[in-house]
Design a protein around this motif. Structure first.
Motif, PDB file in Angstrom:
ATOM      1  N   THR A  65       0.864  -1.176   0.000  1.00 39.94           N
ATOM      2  CA  THR A  65       0.000   0.000   0.000  1.00 39.94           C
ATOM      3  C   THR A  65       0.900   1.225   0.000  1.00 39.94           C
ATOM      4  OG1 THR A  65      -1.778  -1.152   1.139  1.00 39.94           O
ATOM      5  CG2 THR A  65      -1.778   1.253   1.286  1.00 39.94           C
ATOM      6  N   ILE A  66       0.633   2.147  -0.928  1.00 36.42           N
ATOM      7  CA  ILE A  66       1.456   3.339  -1.083  1.00 36.42           C
ATOM      8  C   ILE A  66       0.608   4.559  -0.738  1.00 36.42           C
ATOM      9  CG2 ILE A  66       2.771   4.732  -2.730  1.00 36.42           C
ATOM     10  CD1 ILE A  66       3.221   2.076  -4.295  1.00 36.42           C
ATOM     11  N   ALA A  67       1.054   5.313   0.262  1.00 38.35           N
ATOM     12  CA  ALA A  67       0.367   6.547   0.638  1.00 38.35           C
ATOM     13  C   ALA A  67       0.825   7.665  -0.289  1.00 38.35           C
ATOM     14  CB  ALA A  67       0.678   6.906   2.089  1.00 38.35           C
ATOM     15  N   VAL A  68      -0.143   8.366  -0.860  1.00 38.92           N
ATOM     16  CA  VAL A  68       0.144   9.480  -1.756  1.00 38.92           C
ATOM     17  C   VAL A  68      -0.590  10.718  -1.266  1.00 38.92           C
ATOM     18  CG1 VAL A  68       0.603   8.041  -3.778  1.00 38.92           C
ATOM     19  CG2 VAL A  68      -1.729   8.832  -3.330  1.00 38.92           C
ATOM     20  N   LYS A  69      -0.156  11.862  -1.732  1.00 37.34           N
ATOM     21  CA  LYS A  69      -0.798  13.107  -1.347  1.00 37.34           C
ATOM     22  C   LYS A  69      -2.208  13.185  -1.920  1.00 37.34           C
ATOM     23  CE  LYS A  69       0.092  18.021  -1.125  1.00 37.34           C
ATOM     24  NZ  LYS A  69       1.053  19.074  -1.420  1.00 37.34           N
ATOM     25  N   ASP A  70      -2.396  12.709  -3.168  1.00 32.18           N
ATOM     26  CA  ASP A  70      -3.677  12.839  -3.847  1.00 32.18           C
ATOM     27  C   ASP A  70      -3.901  11.650  -4.778  1.00 32.18           C
ATOM     28  OD1 ASP A  70      -6.018  13.804  -5.031  1.00 32.18           O
ATOM     29  OD2 ASP A  70      -4.950  15.201  -6.341  1.00 32.18           O
ATOM     30  N   VAL A  71      -4.933  10.872  -4.503  1.00 33.72           N
ATOM     31  CA  VAL A  71      -5.247   9.694  -5.318  1.00 33.72           C
ATOM     32  C   VAL A  71      -5.611  10.087  -6.757  1.00 33.72           C
ATOM     33  CG1 VAL A  71      -7.010   7.893  -5.640  1.00 33.72           C
ATOM     34  CG2 VAL A  71      -5.800   8.062  -3.498  1.00 33.72           C
ATOM     35  N   ASP A  72      -6.253  11.238  -6.948  1.00 30.28           N
ATOM     36  CA  ASP A  72      -6.578  11.666  -8.316  1.00 30.28           C
ATOM     37  C   ASP A  72      -5.317  11.898  -9.135  1.00 30.28           C
ATOM     38  OD1 ASP A  72      -9.366  11.580  -7.955  1.00 30.28           O
ATOM     39  OD2 ASP A  72      -9.381  13.610  -7.116  1.00 30.28           O
ATOM     40  N   PRO A  89     -10.837   5.524  -7.993  1.00 29.95           N
ATOM     41  CA  PRO A  89     -10.761   5.791  -6.575  1.00 29.95           C
ATOM     42  C   PRO A  89     -12.087   5.550  -5.852  1.00 29.95           C
ATOM     43  CG  PRO A  89      -9.844   7.643  -7.810  1.00 29.95           C
ATOM     44  CD  PRO A  89     -10.507   6.723  -8.775  1.00 29.95           C
ATOM     45  N   LEU A  90     -11.974   5.033  -4.624  1.00 29.98           N
ATOM     46  CA  LEU A  90     -13.127   4.753  -3.771  1.00 29.98           C
ATOM     47  C   LEU A  90     -12.890   5.342  -2.383  1.00 29.98           C
ATOM     48  CD1 LEU A  90     -13.621   0.961  -4.608  1.00 29.98           C
ATOM     49  CD2 LEU A  90     -15.017   2.868  -5.425  1.00 29.98           C
ATOM     50  N   PRO A  91     -13.974   5.706  -1.684  1.00 31.76           N
ATOM     51  CA  PRO A  91     -13.805   6.196  -0.314  1.00 31.76           C
ATOM     52  C   PRO A  91     -13.391   5.061   0.623  1.00 31.76           C
ATOM     53  CG  PRO A  91     -16.133   6.094  -0.883  1.00 31.76           C
ATOM     54  CD  PRO A  91     -15.367   5.738  -2.126  1.00 31.76           C
ATOM     55  N   THR A  92     -12.563   5.400   1.628  1.00 35.39           N
ATOM     56  CA  THR A  92     -12.155   4.458   2.672  1.00 35.39           C
ATOM     57  C   THR A  92     -12.462   5.123   4.013  1.00 35.39           C
ATOM     58  OG1 THR A  92      -9.920   5.286   3.038  1.00 35.39           O
ATOM     59  CG2 THR A  92     -10.209   3.736   1.202  1.00 35.39           C
ATOM     60  N   PRO A  93     -12.254   4.416   5.117  1.00 38.63           N
ATOM     61  CA  PRO A  93     -12.495   5.044   6.430  1.00 38.63           C
ATOM     62  C   PRO A  93     -11.628   6.282   6.696  1.00 38.63           C
ATOM     63  CG  PRO A  93     -12.420   2.674   6.670  1.00 38.63           C
ATOM     64  CD  PRO A  93     -11.989   2.983   5.256  1.00 38.63           C
ATOM     65  N   VAL A  94     -10.498   6.418   5.996  1.00 36.84           N
ATOM     66  CA  VAL A  94      -9.608   7.551   6.269  1.00 36.84           C
ATOM     67  C   VAL A  94      -9.311   8.427   5.053  1.00 36.84           C
ATOM     68  CG1 VAL A  94      -8.496   6.462   8.254  1.00 36.84           C
ATOM     69  CG2 VAL A  94      -7.549   6.116   5.969  1.00 36.84           C
ATOM     70  N   GLY A  95      -9.870   8.138   3.908  1.00 36.73           N
ATOM     71  CA  GLY A  95      -9.594   8.922   2.699  1.00 36.73           C
ATOM     72  C   GLY A  95     -10.131   8.217   1.471  1.00 36.73           C
ATOM     73  N   ARG A  96      -9.252   7.988   0.495  1.00 37.67           N
ATOM     74  CA  ARG A  96      -9.644   7.281  -0.731  1.00 37.67           C
ATOM     75  C   ARG A  96      -8.541   6.315  -1.148  1.00 37.67           C
ATOM     76  NH1 ARG A  96      -9.991  11.715  -4.861  1.00 37.67           N
ATOM     77  NH2 ARG A  96      -8.123  12.273  -3.750  1.00 37.67           N
ATOM     78  N   TYR A 110      -3.035   2.385  -3.822  1.00 38.59           N
ATOM     79  CA  TYR A 110      -2.649   3.776  -3.569  1.00 38.59           C
ATOM     80  C   TYR A 110      -3.721   4.388  -2.694  1.00 38.59           C
ATOM     81  CZ  TYR A 110       0.913   3.356  -7.148  1.00 38.59           C
ATOM     82  OH  TYR A 110       2.023   2.982  -7.858  1.00 38.59           O
ATOM     83  N   VAL A 111      -3.331   5.092  -1.620  1.00 41.68           N
ATOM     84  CA  VAL A 111      -4.285   5.694  -0.681  1.00 41.68           C
ATOM     85  C   VAL A 111      -3.910   7.137  -0.394  1.00 41.68           C
ATOM     86  CG1 VAL A 111      -4.807   3.488   0.451  1.00 41.68           C
ATOM     87  CG2 VAL A 111      -3.030   4.943   1.390  1.00 41.68           C
ATOM     88  N   ASP A 112      -4.942   7.959  -0.119  1.00 46.14           N
ATOM     89  CA  ASP A 112      -4.693   9.301   0.381  1.00 46.14           C
ATOM     90  C   ASP A 112      -5.511   9.505   1.642  1.00 46.14           C
ATOM     91  OD1 ASP A 112      -7.316  10.126  -0.348  1.00 46.14           O
ATOM     92  OD2 ASP A 112      -6.633  11.158  -2.148  1.00 46.14           O
ATOM     93  N   ARG A 113      -5.365  10.644   2.258  1.00 41.13           N
ATOM     94  CA  ARG A 113      -6.030  10.917   3.538  1.00 41.13           C
ATOM     95  C   ARG A 113      -7.237  11.827   3.407  1.00 41.13           C
ATOM     96  NH1 ARG A 113      -4.906   8.154   8.261  1.00 41.13           N
ATOM     97  NH2 ARG A 113      -2.823   7.322   8.060  1.00 41.13           N
ATOM     98  N   GLY A 114      -7.797  11.979   2.230  1.00 40.29           N
ATOM     99  CA  GLY A 114      -8.981  12.830   2.154  1.00 40.29           C
ATOM    100  C   GLY A 114      -9.305  13.276   0.755  1.00 40.29           C
ATOM    101  N   GLY A 115     -10.209  14.223   0.664  1.00 42.57           N
ATOM    102  CA  GLY A 115     -10.644  14.743  -0.618  1.00 42.57           C
ATOM    103  C   GLY A 115     -11.875  14.040  -1.102  1.00 42.57           C
ATOM    104  N   PRO A 116     -12.530  14.582  -2.119  1.00 48.87           N
ATOM    105  CA  PRO A 116     -13.768  13.981  -2.629  1.00 48.87           C
ATOM    106  C   PRO A 116     -13.479  12.690  -3.381  1.00 48.87           C
ATOM    107  CG  PRO A 116     -13.106  15.838  -3.991  1.00 48.87           C
ATOM    108  CD  PRO A 116     -12.169  15.806  -2.825  1.00 48.87           C
ATOM    109  N   ALA A 117     -14.355  11.727  -3.232  1.00 48.32           N
ATOM    110  CA  ALA A 117     -14.215  10.475  -3.977  1.00 48.32           C
ATOM    111  C   ALA A 117     -14.576  10.720  -5.423  1.00 48.32           C
ATOM    112  CB  ALA A 117     -15.117   9.400  -3.380  1.00 48.32           C
ATOM    113  N   SER A 118     -13.860  10.067  -6.326  1.00 50.27           N
ATOM    114  CA  SER A 118     -14.142  10.217  -7.748  1.00 50.27           C
ATOM    115  C   SER A 118     -15.214   9.254  -8.199  1.00 50.27           C
ATOM    116  CB  SER A 118     -12.881   9.952  -8.548  1.00 50.27           C
ATOM    117  OG  SER A 118     -11.899  10.926  -8.266  1.00 50.27           O
TER     118      SER A 118
END
Length: 118
Positions: A65-72, A89-96, A110-118
């Motif tokens: 799992t790779i944490a990124v600033k922005d999944v988009d 991208p899909l919503p998760t409990p902590v981001g997308r 790939y995961v991020d910590r927030g933002g709107p789900a696509s």
């Protein structure tokens, strides 16, 4: 695409026993959640997963799992380099998140910590 970190994925039979070990190893407290019938505990750089074998079989195919600033942004860069977006991208409990198969065949989440789900 800015990569913020990587988590190692570990499938375990007894998540309660494993959490104690990994909390002690990392000095971090587990963040727990459930997803698709699988119990997950994020402990430091480790993602511990326990659940039905049918679900774990799929999860074992993901290298890391790779944490990124922005999944988009990750989606755009991955597409640009020829990766196949499997889901998201899909919503998760902590981001997308999204799952992608790189051109070499490796599958990564790939995961991020927030933002709107696509």
């Amino acid at each position: 695409m800015e990569i913020l970190g990587t988590s190692l994925r570990v499938c375990v039979d007894d998540i309660e026993a494993a959490v104690g070990v990994y909390e002690r190893l990392t000095g971090s407290e587990a963040l727990r959640f459930e997803r698709s019938g699988v119990s997950v505990a994020a402990v430091g750089a480790f993602l511990l997963m326990s659940g039905p074998e049918s679900e774990l079989e799929v999860l074992r195919k993901v290298v890391a799992t790779i944490a990124v600033k922005d999944v988009d942004e990750a989606h755009a860069v991955l597409t640009e380099v020829g990766a196949q977006i499997i889901v998201g991208p899909l919503p998760t409990p902590v981001g997308r998140n999204l799952l992608a198969r790189h051109p070499d065949g490796s599958v990564f989440e790939y995961v991020d910590r927030g933002g709107p789900a696509s």
